[in-house]
Design a protein around this motif. Structure first.
Motif, PDB file in Angstrom:
ATOM      1  N   TYR A 147      12.288  25.571 -26.466  1.00  0.00           N
ATOM      2  CA  TYR A 147      11.344  26.648 -26.748  1.00  0.00           C
ATOM      3  C   TYR A 147      12.010  27.985 -26.453  1.00  0.00           C
ATOM      4  CZ  TYR A 147       7.836  22.952 -26.706  1.00  0.00           C
ATOM      5  OH  TYR A 147       7.122  21.821 -26.971  1.00  0.00           O
ATOM      6  N   ALA A 148      11.948  28.899 -27.423  1.00  0.00           N
ATOM      7  CA  ALA A 148      12.506  30.235 -27.235  1.00  0.00           C
ATOM      8  C   ALA A 148      11.431  31.160 -26.696  1.00  0.00           C
ATOM      9  CB  ALA A 148      13.053  30.776 -28.555  1.00  0.00           C
ATOM     10  N   GLY A 149      11.749  31.866 -25.632  1.00  0.00           N
ATOM     11  CA  GLY A 149      10.789  32.800 -25.043  1.00  0.00           C
ATOM     12  C   GLY A 149      11.080  32.983 -23.569  1.00  0.00           C
ATOM     13  N   ALA A 150      10.265  33.800 -22.930  1.00  0.00           N
ATOM     14  CA  ALA A 150      10.424  34.068 -21.501  1.00  0.00           C
ATOM     15  C   ALA A 150       9.410  33.265 -20.718  1.00  0.00           C
ATOM     16  CB  ALA A 150      10.239  35.556 -21.216  1.00  0.00           C
ATOM     17  N   CYS A 151       9.800  32.876 -19.509  1.00  0.00           N
ATOM     18  CA  CYS A 151       8.913  32.039 -18.712  1.00  0.00           C
ATOM     19  C   CYS A 151       7.691  32.810 -18.220  1.00  0.00           C
ATOM     20  CB  CYS A 151       9.669  31.454 -17.523  1.00  0.00           C
ATOM     21  SG  CYS A 151      10.451  32.687 -16.463  1.00  0.00           S
ATOM     22  N   GLY A 152       7.658  34.119 -18.419  1.00  0.00           N
ATOM     23  CA  GLY A 152       6.477  34.886 -18.038  1.00  0.00           C
ATOM     24  C   GLY A 152       5.407  34.924 -19.111  1.00  0.00           C
ATOM     25  N   GLU A 153       5.684  34.342 -20.277  1.00  0.00           N
ATOM     26  CA  GLU A 153       4.738  34.376 -21.385  1.00  0.00           C
ATOM     27  C   GLU A 153       3.720  33.246 -21.235  1.00  0.00           C
ATOM     28  OE1 GLU A 153       4.820  34.054 -26.276  1.00  0.00           O
ATOM     29  OE2 GLU A 153       6.669  34.293 -25.128  1.00  0.00           O
ATOM     30  N   THR A 154       2.452  33.603 -21.095  1.00  0.00           N
ATOM     31  CA  THR A 154       1.402  32.619 -20.837  1.00  0.00           C
ATOM     32  C   THR A 154       1.328  31.562 -21.927  1.00  0.00           C
ATOM     33  OG1 THR A 154       0.121  34.301 -19.677  1.00  0.00           O
ATOM     34  CG2 THR A 154      -1.067  32.326 -20.372  1.00  0.00           C
ATOM     35  N   ALA A 155       1.367  31.997 -23.188  1.00  0.00           N
ATOM     36  CA  ALA A 155       1.264  31.053 -24.297  1.00  0.00           C
ATOM     37  C   ALA A 155       2.410  30.045 -24.268  1.00  0.00           C
ATOM     38  CB  ALA A 155       1.248  31.809 -25.620  1.00  0.00           C
ATOM     39  N   LEU A 156       3.607  30.477 -23.867  1.00  0.00           N
ATOM     40  CA  LEU A 156       4.749  29.576 -23.804  1.00  0.00           C
ATOM     41  C   LEU A 156       4.583  28.574 -22.663  1.00  0.00           C
ATOM     42  CD1 LEU A 156       7.564  28.698 -24.675  1.00  0.00           C
ATOM     43  CD2 LEU A 156       8.500  30.472 -23.204  1.00  0.00           C
ATOM     44  N   LEU A 157       4.151  29.052 -21.500  1.00  0.00           N
ATOM     45  CA  LEU A 157       3.976  28.155 -20.352  1.00  0.00           C
ATOM     46  C   LEU A 157       3.002  27.030 -20.667  1.00  0.00           C
ATOM     47  CD1 LEU A 157       3.853  30.722 -17.392  1.00  0.00           C
ATOM     48  CD2 LEU A 157       5.686  29.109 -17.929  1.00  0.00           C
ATOM     49  N   GLU A 158       1.975  27.351 -21.448  1.00  0.00           N
ATOM     50  CA  GLU A 158       0.979  26.340 -21.772  1.00  0.00           C
ATOM     51  C   GLU A 158       1.526  25.265 -22.698  1.00  0.00           C
ATOM     52  OE1 GLU A 158      -2.343  28.499 -23.272  1.00  0.00           O
ATOM     53  OE2 GLU A 158      -3.010  29.156 -21.282  1.00  0.00           O
ATOM     54  N   ARG A 159       2.630  25.550 -23.387  1.00  0.00           N
ATOM     55  CA  ARG A 159       3.242  24.545 -24.260  1.00  0.00           C
ATOM     56  C   ARG A 159       4.069  23.517 -23.489  1.00  0.00           C
ATOM     57  NH1 ARG A 159       4.367  29.228 -27.802  1.00  0.00           N
ATOM     58  NH2 ARG A 159       3.197  28.988 -29.733  1.00  0.00           N
ATOM     59  N   LEU A 160       4.424  23.824 -22.242  1.00  0.00           N
ATOM     60  CA  LEU A 160       5.410  23.021 -21.515  1.00  0.00           C
ATOM     61  C   LEU A 160       4.796  21.849 -20.760  1.00  0.00           C
ATOM     62  CD1 LEU A 160       7.521  25.963 -20.029  1.00  0.00           C
ATOM     63  CD2 LEU A 160       7.699  24.886 -22.274  1.00  0.00           C
ATOM     64  N   ASN A 161       3.459  21.776 -20.694  1.00  0.00           N
ATOM     65  CA  ASN A 161       2.762  20.734 -19.933  1.00  0.00           C
ATOM     66  C   ASN A 161       3.265  20.672 -18.496  1.00  0.00           C
ATOM     67  OD1 ASN A 161       1.030  18.637 -19.281  1.00  0.00           O
ATOM     68  ND2 ASN A 161       2.356  17.041 -20.126  1.00  0.00           N
ATOM     69  N   LEU A 162       3.210  21.796 -17.811  1.00  0.00           N
ATOM     70  CA  LEU A 162       3.623  21.835 -16.410  1.00  0.00           C
ATOM     71  C   LEU A 162       2.747  20.937 -15.545  1.00  0.00           C
ATOM     72  CD1 LEU A 162       4.310  25.676 -16.044  1.00  0.00           C
ATOM     73  CD2 LEU A 162       6.011  23.844 -16.052  1.00  0.00           C
ATOM     74  N   ALA A 163       1.485  20.764 -15.957  1.00  0.00           N
ATOM     75  CA  ALA A 163       0.579  19.908 -15.189  1.00  0.00           C
ATOM     76  C   ALA A 163       1.054  18.461 -15.178  1.00  0.00           C
ATOM     77  CB  ALA A 163      -0.832  19.992 -15.777  1.00  0.00           C
ATOM     78  N   GLY A 164       1.766  18.043 -16.248  1.00  0.00           N
ATOM     79  CA  GLY A 164       2.243  16.664 -16.307  1.00  0.00           C
ATOM     80  C   GLY A 164       3.720  16.508 -16.016  1.00  0.00           C
ATOM     81  N   ALA A 165       4.392  17.598 -15.660  1.00  0.00           N
ATOM     82  CA  ALA A 165       5.829  17.545 -15.406  1.00  0.00           C
ATOM     83  C   ALA A 165       6.139  16.960 -14.043  1.00  0.00           C
ATOM     84  CB  ALA A 165       6.426  18.944 -15.521  1.00  0.00           C
ATOM     85  N   ARG A 166       7.295  16.315 -13.926  1.00  0.00           N
ATOM     86  CA  ARG A 166       7.728  15.770 -12.640  1.00  0.00           C
ATOM     87  C   ARG A 166       8.621  16.764 -11.900  1.00  0.00           C
ATOM     88  NH1 ARG A 166      10.216   9.871 -12.730  1.00  0.00           N
ATOM     89  NH2 ARG A 166       8.032   9.500 -13.253  1.00  0.00           N
ATOM     90  N   THR A 167       9.453  17.470 -12.669  1.00  0.00           N
ATOM     91  CA  THR A 167      10.431  18.375 -12.056  1.00  0.00           C
ATOM     92  C   THR A 167      10.518  19.670 -12.850  1.00  0.00           C
ATOM     93  OG1 THR A 167      11.741  16.450 -11.421  1.00  0.00           O
ATOM     94  CG2 THR A 167      12.810  18.592 -11.219  1.00  0.00           C
ATOM     95  N   LEU A 168      10.695  20.770 -12.143  1.00  0.00           N
ATOM     96  CA  LEU A 168      10.972  22.063 -12.771  1.00  0.00           C
ATOM     97  C   LEU A 168      12.298  22.565 -12.230  1.00  0.00           C
ATOM     98  CD1 LEU A 168      10.272  24.705 -14.330  1.00  0.00           C
ATOM     99  CD2 LEU A 168       9.137  25.484 -12.249  1.00  0.00           C
ATOM    100  N   VAL A 169      13.234  22.880 -13.124  1.00  0.00           N
ATOM    101  CA  VAL A 169      14.525  23.421 -12.722  1.00  0.00           C
ATOM    102  C   VAL A 169      14.626  24.844 -13.257  1.00  0.00           C
ATOM    103  CG1 VAL A 169      17.020  23.158 -12.797  1.00  0.00           C
ATOM    104  CG2 VAL A 169      15.555  21.131 -12.823  1.00  0.00           C
ATOM    105  N   SER A 170      14.684  25.829 -12.363  1.00  0.00           N
ATOM    106  CA  SER A 170      14.817  27.229 -12.752  1.00  0.00           C
ATOM    107  C   SER A 170      16.281  27.632 -12.632  1.00  0.00           C
ATOM    108  CB  SER A 170      13.940  28.124 -11.860  1.00  0.00           C
ATOM    109  OG  SER A 170      14.205  29.484 -12.126  1.00  0.00           O
ATOM    110  N   ALA A 171      16.967  27.726 -13.775  1.00  0.00           N
ATOM    111  CA  ALA A 171      18.389  28.082 -13.793  1.00  0.00           C
ATOM    112  C   ALA A 171      18.609  29.528 -14.194  1.00  0.00           C
ATOM    113  CB  ALA A 171      19.144  27.155 -14.745  1.00  0.00           C
ATOM    114  N   ILE A 172      17.556  30.348 -14.136  1.00  0.00           N
ATOM    115  CA  ILE A 172      17.682  31.763 -14.505  1.00  0.00           C
ATOM    116  C   ILE A 172      18.018  32.585 -13.269  1.00  0.00           C
ATOM    117  CG2 ILE A 172      16.182  31.649 -16.514  1.00  0.00           C
ATOM    118  CD1 ILE A 172      13.877  32.580 -14.819  1.00  0.00           C
ATOM    119  N   PRO A 173      18.834  33.638 -13.401  1.00  0.00           N
ATOM    120  CA  PRO A 173      19.264  34.407 -12.229  1.00  0.00           C
ATOM    121  C   PRO A 173      18.241  35.406 -11.718  1.00  0.00           C
ATOM    122  CG  PRO A 173      20.307  35.253 -14.216  1.00  0.00           C
ATOM    123  CD  PRO A 173      19.529  34.048 -14.634  1.00  0.00           C
ATOM    124  N   ASP A 174      17.259  35.796 -12.546  1.00  0.00           N
ATOM    125  CA  ASP A 174      16.284  36.818 -12.169  1.00  0.00           C
ATOM    126  C   ASP A 174      15.245  36.221 -11.222  1.00  0.00           C
ATOM    127  OD1 ASP A 174      14.099  38.630 -12.084  1.00  0.00           O
ATOM    128  OD2 ASP A 174      14.740  39.509 -13.974  1.00  0.00           O
TER     129      ASP A 174
END
Length: 574
Positions: free
Chosen positions: A484-511
């Motif tokens: 998915y192309a976009g920034a992790c601060g975009e609400t519409a994008l976050l809702e596409r990722l199914n964070l509620a059903g995810a097992r792991t989140l890896v943040s590899a961004i430097p900011d």
């Protein structure tokens, strides 16, 4: 040592008060822009206490507009601009015509002349560069189809306003203001030299100037500007590179305005656009970001300084009608035009919301009209008050738009009526929410993220990837990996990722700030998700840990530990 320093005091007090009030209103769940505008009202001439230098504030704000448009140009190309001309040109002209007619209707009701009504309507027709681009950038939509349409629309409006500002002085007598001779301006001698009517000569002169500028930028600038930056980059000095970027942005903007009569914003946009083809364009965008944001805040402060609270009691009905024209009239016209050209409902809504405000060109136009005695001073107060109110309303429109077009949590379908995306729209606008569950979410696909993705794929772990750069994700999509192309601060994008059903989140961004927002959203959606984050300092690591990160790794520390392990395992040992 003298202490009469209006420049320093305007910057220091303006930014300081904007920060304090912006922080206060954010605590009340309001957009920080409200605080910035309030800061301007406090230091403006219509409220008691300290009064900032209004002329300096406006010039400082103009720097923010220049840097903002330069940054937009860095993400644009001539091909992008030409690809939306079929909708941007007729759309912008049509919307300007509708808003101008509505403004003339209100002016007629107020008893003003037709000339006053025309200029009042034109001042309500053009959107603020800062507000429009800020909203699109917050949602990472500049490079989407709807973003390209909005920016193309903005460029056409800019050109129309440049032409309007040139024509007003010679037409002032006809419009009911000062005589043309008194208002002819700096080009009066050149105009007379053509030996034809003043208006046609002015049109011809303006067209020649704009044409020369565009040709110069596309033919000469396309080679010279990238060459300069590449030469400076090879010196190895980041300081000189940053200085070169600022010198190019401000220098081209200033030269375009003074030599060719083009606006600062349009000149800066073309400077960025010719540089966009360089490999250094992304680095140039990063170098201008801090200054761009700081001066953009001063823009809102300068708008607040123009506000006269007396207009709320002297012309309440006229003010309400002005706001309705800006927020509803313009938006409805834009929506109908975009839909008439066959673009998706979501694109039409985005363009409509983007244009539902007015800003810097509106002030320039109405102040010129007041100085030429074409419109009454009440018109200026209505435009300024309408601008502030529309800027305050605009984030609410985008909030409603985000809610309306966000994917449904259950089915991943838009809440708005479903429709086929435009053929030129990027994949992120057409992709539904992921069907993965128990998966890993990898945010950032640079040097670090790509290594992690390869390991996840080798281990057979289901995962998806998010990155700001669409081109980076094409190889992943070709291999069938969800990206998915976009920034992790975009609400519409976050809702596409199914964070509620995810097992792991890896943040590899430097900011760290953007990563913190991501961690908060993930933990709010799924407290059980395991979060692994990257940081560049112990302070950033502590910040991410407090927000809920389970593991935070600092690159330098991990490198040092690996080197120590290598030393211990070596022949000499430790």
């Amino acid at each position: 040592m003298p202490h009469d320093t209006p420049l320093i005091s305007t910057i220091a007090i303006g930014l300081g008060l904007a920060f304090a009030l912006g922080l206060a209103v954010q605590r009340l769940k309001l957009p920080p822009i409200v605080g910035y505008l309030a800061a301007g009202v406090v230091v403006g001439p219509f409220t008691p206490g300290y009064v900032a230098d209004q002329k300096l504030a406006v010039e400082l704000a103009e720097i923010g507009v220049i840097l903002l448009m330069f940054g937009v140009g860095l993400h644009f190309s001539l091909k992008d601009l030409l690809s939306v001309r079929a909708i941007a040109i007729p759309g912008a002209i049509g919307q300007i015509a509708v808003a101008s007619l509505l403004g003339m209707g209100l002016a007629f009701w107020l008893g003003w002349s037709w000339g006053a009504g025309l200029l009042f309507g034109l001042s309500l027709s053009v959107a603020s560069t800062v507000v429009l681009l800020r909203a699109l950038q917050e949602r990472r939509q500049i490079e989407t189809e709807r973003g390209r349409v909005a920016v193309g629309w903005l460029i056409v409006e800019d050109l129309v306003m440049v032409l309007t500002l040139v024509l007003i002085p010679p037409l002032s007598g006809l419009l009911g203001g000062a005589s043309p001779e008194a208002a002819a301006g700096a080009d009066a001698g050149l105009v007379a030299a053509f030996g034809v009517g003043t208006v046609w000569a002015t049109l011809l002169l303006t067209a020649v100037k704009v044409g020369l500028f565009v040709a110069l930028m596309l033919v000469v600038g396309r080679k010279v500007i990238p060459w300069i930056l590449h030469y400076v980059a090879h010196t190895g000095s980041r300081e000189l590179f940053r200085l070169a970027v600022l010198a190019i942005a401000l220098g081209v903007a200033y030269g375009s305005a003074n030599l060719f009569g083009v606006s600062f914003a349009l000149g800066a946009f073309f400077a960025g656009m010719v540089l966009a083809e360089s490999q250094l364009s992304h680095q140039a965008a990063r170098e201008t970001l801090p200054l761009r944001d700081a001066f953009a805040v001063l823009f809102f402060v300068s708008v607040g300084m123009l506000f006269n609270p007396a207009i709320l009691t002297t012309h309440p009905a006229a003010l309400a009608a002005t706001v309705l024209i800006i927020v509803l009239g313009k938006s409805l016209a834009a929506w109908l035009i975009v839909r008439a050209f066959g673009h998706p409902h979501a694109t039409a809504l985005t363009i409509a919301a983007s244009l539902a405000q007015i800003g810097e060109f509106s002030f320039i136009l109405i102040v010129l009209a007041v100085n030429l005695e074409i419109v009454p001073e009440a018109a200026r107060d209505l435009v300024v008050a309408g601008s502030i109110l529309s800027i305050l309303i605009n984030p609410l429109l985008f909030f409603a738009l985000d809610r309306l077009t966000a994917p449904d949590a259950a089915g991943g379908r838009p809440k708005a009526p479903a429709e086929a995306p435009a053929a030129t729209a990027p994949a992120v606008e057409a992709e539904p929410a992921t069907a993965l569950s128990g998966h890993a979410v990898l945010v950032g696909y640079g040097r670090v993220g790509s290594e992690i993705a390869a390991e996840l794929a080798a281990a057979g772990v289901p995962f998806l990837v998010v990155d700001e750069e669409p081109l980076r994700l094409e190889p992943l999509k070709a291999r069938g990996i969800e990206a998915y192309a976009g920034a992790c601060g975009e609400t519409a994008l976050l809702e596409r990722l199914n964070l509620a059903g995810a097992r792991t989140l890896v943040s590899a961004i430097p900011d760290a700030f953007e990563a913190g927002h991501l961690v908060e959203a993930a933990k709010a959606a799924n407290p059980a998700v395991t979060v692994i984050a990257r940081a560049h300092s112990t302070e950033a690591a502590d910040y991410l840990a407090k927000l809920g990160s389970d593991t935070v790794l600092i690159g330098e520390q991990e490198l040092a530990r690996s080197m120590i392990r290598a030393l211990k395992a070596g022949p000499a040992g430790l």
